[in-house]
Design an enzyme around this catalytic site. Structure first.
Site, short mmCIF file in Angstrom:
data_model
loop_
_atom_site.label_atom_id
_atom_site.label_comp_id
_atom_site.label_asym_id
_atom_site.label_seq_id
_atom_site.Cartn_x
_atom_site.Cartn_y
_atom_site.Cartn_z
N CYS A 82 15.32 -6.04 -2.21
CA CYS A 82 13.99 -5.68 -2.69
C CYS A 82 13.18 -6.91 -3.09
O CYS A 82 12.87 -7.10 -4.27
CB CYS A 82 14.12 -4.72 -3.86
SG CYS A 82 15.15 -3.34 -3.41
N GLU A 83 12.90 -7.75 -2.13
CA GLU A 83 12.06 -8.94 -2.35
C GLU A 83 11.34 -9.23 -1.05
O GLU A 83 11.95 -9.18 0.02
CB GLU A 83 12.91 -10.17 -2.68
CG GLU A 83 13.73 -10.03 -3.91
CD GLU A 83 13.53 -11.17 -4.90
OE1 GLU A 83 12.58 -11.98 -4.73
OE2 GLU A 83 14.33 -11.23 -5.83
N TYR A 111 26.08 -24.04 3.76
CA TYR A 111 25.19 -23.49 2.73
C TYR A 111 24.79 -22.05 3.04
O TYR A 111 23.68 -21.62 2.73
CB TYR A 111 23.96 -24.39 2.55
CG TYR A 111 24.34 -25.83 2.28
CD1 TYR A 111 24.94 -26.17 1.08
CD2 TYR A 111 24.14 -26.82 3.24
CE1 TYR A 111 25.33 -27.48 0.83
CE2 TYR A 111 24.53 -28.14 2.99
CZ TYR A 111 25.12 -28.46 1.79
OH TYR A 111 25.50 -29.76 1.54
N ARG A 118 26.90 -30.61 5.84
CA ARG A 118 26.20 -29.83 6.85
C ARG A 118 26.58 -30.21 8.28
O ARG A 118 26.81 -29.35 9.12
CB ARG A 118 24.69 -30.04 6.66
CG ARG A 118 23.83 -29.15 7.55
CD ARG A 118 22.37 -29.58 7.49
NE ARG A 118 21.89 -29.86 6.17
CZ ARG A 118 21.25 -29.00 5.39
NH1 ARG A 118 21.00 -27.79 5.83
NH2 ARG A 118 20.84 -29.35 4.19
N GLU A 164 30.19 -38.68 2.88
CA GLU A 164 30.28 -37.32 2.32
C GLU A 164 29.48 -36.30 3.14
O GLU A 164 28.66 -35.57 2.59
CB GLU A 164 29.74 -37.31 0.88
CG GLU A 164 30.43 -38.24 -0.09
CD GLU A 164 29.72 -38.30 -1.44
OE1 GLU A 164 28.67 -37.63 -1.63
OE2 GLU A 164 30.21 -39.03 -2.31
N PRO A 165 29.70 -36.21 4.44
CA PRO A 165 28.92 -35.24 5.20
C PRO A 165 29.38 -33.82 4.90
O PRO A 165 30.58 -33.59 4.69
CB PRO A 165 29.24 -35.60 6.65
CG PRO A 165 30.62 -36.16 6.60
CD PRO A 165 30.72 -36.89 5.28
N1 LLP Z 1 27.07 -35.65 -1.40
C1 LLP Z 1 26.33 -35.24 -2.45
C2 LLP Z 1 26.40 -35.99 -3.71
C3 LLP Z 1 25.48 -34.13 -2.31
O1 LLP Z 1 24.73 -33.76 -3.33
C4 LLP Z 1 25.43 -33.43 -1.07
C5 LLP Z 1 24.57 -32.27 -0.89
C6 LLP Z 1 26.26 -33.89 -0.02
C7 LLP Z 1 27.06 -35.00 -0.22
C8 LLP Z 1 26.30 -33.22 1.32
O2 LLP Z 1 25.07 -33.26 1.96
P1 LLP Z 1 24.95 -32.76 3.49
O3 LLP Z 1 25.73 -33.73 4.34
O4 LLP Z 1 25.51 -31.40 3.57
O5 LLP Z 1 23.50 -32.80 3.74
N2 LLP Z 1 21.56 -25.94 0.01
C9 LLP Z 1 20.79 -26.92 0.76
C10 LLP Z 1 21.48 -28.27 0.81
C11 LLP Z 1 21.85 -28.82 -0.56
C12 LLP Z 1 22.53 -30.16 -0.49
C13 LLP Z 1 23.07 -30.55 -1.82
N3 LLP Z 1 23.83 -31.78 -1.82
C14 LLP Z 1 20.51 -26.37 2.15
O6 LLP Z 1 20.94 -25.25 2.45
O7 LLP Z 1 19.81 -26.99 2.93
#
Ligand code: LLP
Length: 401
Positions: free
Chosen positions: A330-331, A359, A263, A260-261
């Site tokens: 305004c923060e 994100y 980012r 589940e990538p």
């Molecule tokens: N699977 C599940 C169950 C998740 O909760 C997430 C991310 C992913 C996959 C994907 O993760 P990734 O491969 O993108 O790391 N807003 C934060 C990141 C929040 C991630 C939440 N869950 C940021 O901007 O760093």
């Protein structure tokens, strides 16, 4: 970038289609030794054009809400068979939508949720394939807000209790997998290997108990390098990641891997373009005030995240300025960089905030009643507006006096 900014205005999210496609290709190749499905985490960037691009490359999707599910179905109904549904708080209505769409797998995070899923499936005369999301109690070095795999976090079911939960009978349920997600922006690949090993132990036990477990879902979380002075090789990283996870998958007969990538696929394919409104001097400090703000990209404010900022046009000058790059909100927390060394910037200059493809837009808000930015997808020499800029009318449309 200057042309894009002139054509579509700023703030503007611009993404490279080929960069996204390359990242997917890299993942597919690295994991080719084992049967797998890449289920892109929609939350990272849910723009329809990007989802379509990924669906065309054969990706599956990880969704966490009815809204994300509807987005995927809108671009490719047939992708439902490659959808996994994660999240700690699924509602009955969301379950029904997913059941009717015949998604691949529910990643269930509590016994209470499993009970509701069984009821909904019974009502709709469906069988729900599920995996329990287990909490492997693995430490992964990352920001505390995005670390998820330890006992004190709200996510998943304690791995030591999982086997007992699988044992509960349920006519409308089919135990098909075990899933895990230990956090996000994880740079070392060791924790993924540790989590995979723990999950495989559970899978072996579950199979002995008579459950036909076919899937191991390893979640997302592979990090990217946000600092330009620490260049890292994306291909190397993915192969390292694959090397950490694949042995566990191969140790169990016929096991299929779900990934589940989010980012890693989209972060470095996108930049947020912003225009410099003012350069303000105040005592010893210099503030570069841009037309983009924390409502457009909240990562620096929320996680003290670092993003490179570059001047799109360089002036011939060896001089540097040290400044805070901030938005109009305004923060005090509304900043993109603090005490950053930058080329000398002037009013009207264009800057690109890099690695903003994940994100960024998906966390954008209307705070300070600022319309959200537009998005464009660049493909070779052509660009396409994939989300028009929000208008004030859009913002007011749902409200009544
Ligand atoms: N699977 C599940 C169950 C998740 O909760 C997430 C991310 C992913 C996959 C994907 O993760 P990734 O491969 O993108 O790391 N807003 C934060 C990141 C929040 C991630 C939440 N869950 C940021 O901007 O760093």
């Amino acid at each position: 970038m200057e042309r894009l900014a002139r054509k579509y205005g700023t703030p503007l999210y611009a993404y490279s289609a080929s960069h996204i496609a390359q990242r997917v290709e890299l993942f597919q190749q690295a994991f080719s030794p084992v049967p797998h499905i890449l289920c892109y985490a929609v939350k990272a960037n849910s723009n329809l054009a990007i989802l379509q691009l990924l669906a065309r490359q054969g990706c599956g999707f990880d969704v966490v809400s009815g809204g994300e599910l509807e987005r995927v179905l809108a671009v490719d109904h047939a992708a439902a068979e490659r959808i996994v549904f994660s999240g700690v708080g699924k509602t009955a209505a969301e379950m029904d939508l997913a059941l009717r769409s015949n998604i691949l797998l529910f990643n269930v995070e509590s016994e209470e949720e499993l009970e509701l899923l069984s009821q909904r499936a019974g009502k709709l005369r469906k069988r729900a394939r599920f995996a329990l999301r287990v909490n492997p109690d693995v430490f992964a070095e990352t920001h505390p807000y995005i670390s998820t795999g330890m006992r004190e976090h709200k996510f998943g079911i304690d791995i030591r209790r999982a086997a007992a939960v699988y044992r509960r009978p349920g006519k409308h349920l089919e135990a098909s997998g075990v899933s895990v997600h230990i956090g996000s922006q994880i740079r070392s690949t060791d924790p993924f290997g540790a989590a995979a090993e723990r999950v495989v132990k559970l899978i072996v036990k579950l199979r002995k108990d008579g459950h036909a477990i076919q899937y191991m879902d390893i979640g997302g979380g592979l990090g990217v390098e946000y600092h330009m002075d620490q260049p890292s090789n994306a291909a190397e990283k993915v192969y390292q990641y694959a090397a950490a996870v694949i042995p566990a998958v191969q140790s169990v007969d016929g096991l299929k891997l779900l990934l589940e990538p989010g980012r890693f696929i989209v972060a470095q394919a996108g930049a947020l373009l912003a225009r410099v409104l003012y350069v303000k001097k105040s005592g010893d400090k210099t503030f570069v005030i841009t037309d983009a703000a924390m409502n457009d990209l909240i990562r620096p404010a929320l996680y003290q995240a670092y993003h490179e900022i570059v001047a799109v046009k360089h002036r011939r000058s060896s001089r540097k300025m040290v400044a805070d790059v901030v938005g109009p909100v305004c923060e005090t927390g509304d900043f993109f960089a603090r005490d950053r060394e930058l080329p000398p910037l002037q009013q009207g200059d264009l800057v690109a905030i890099l690695d903003a493809g994940a994100y960024g837009m998906s966390l954008a808000s209307n705070y300070n009643s600022r319309p959200r930015p537009a998005e464009v997808l660049v493909n070779g020499r052509t660009s396409r507006l994939t989300r028009r800029r929000e208008t004030i009318e859009d913002m007011l449309a749902t409200e009544r006096r």
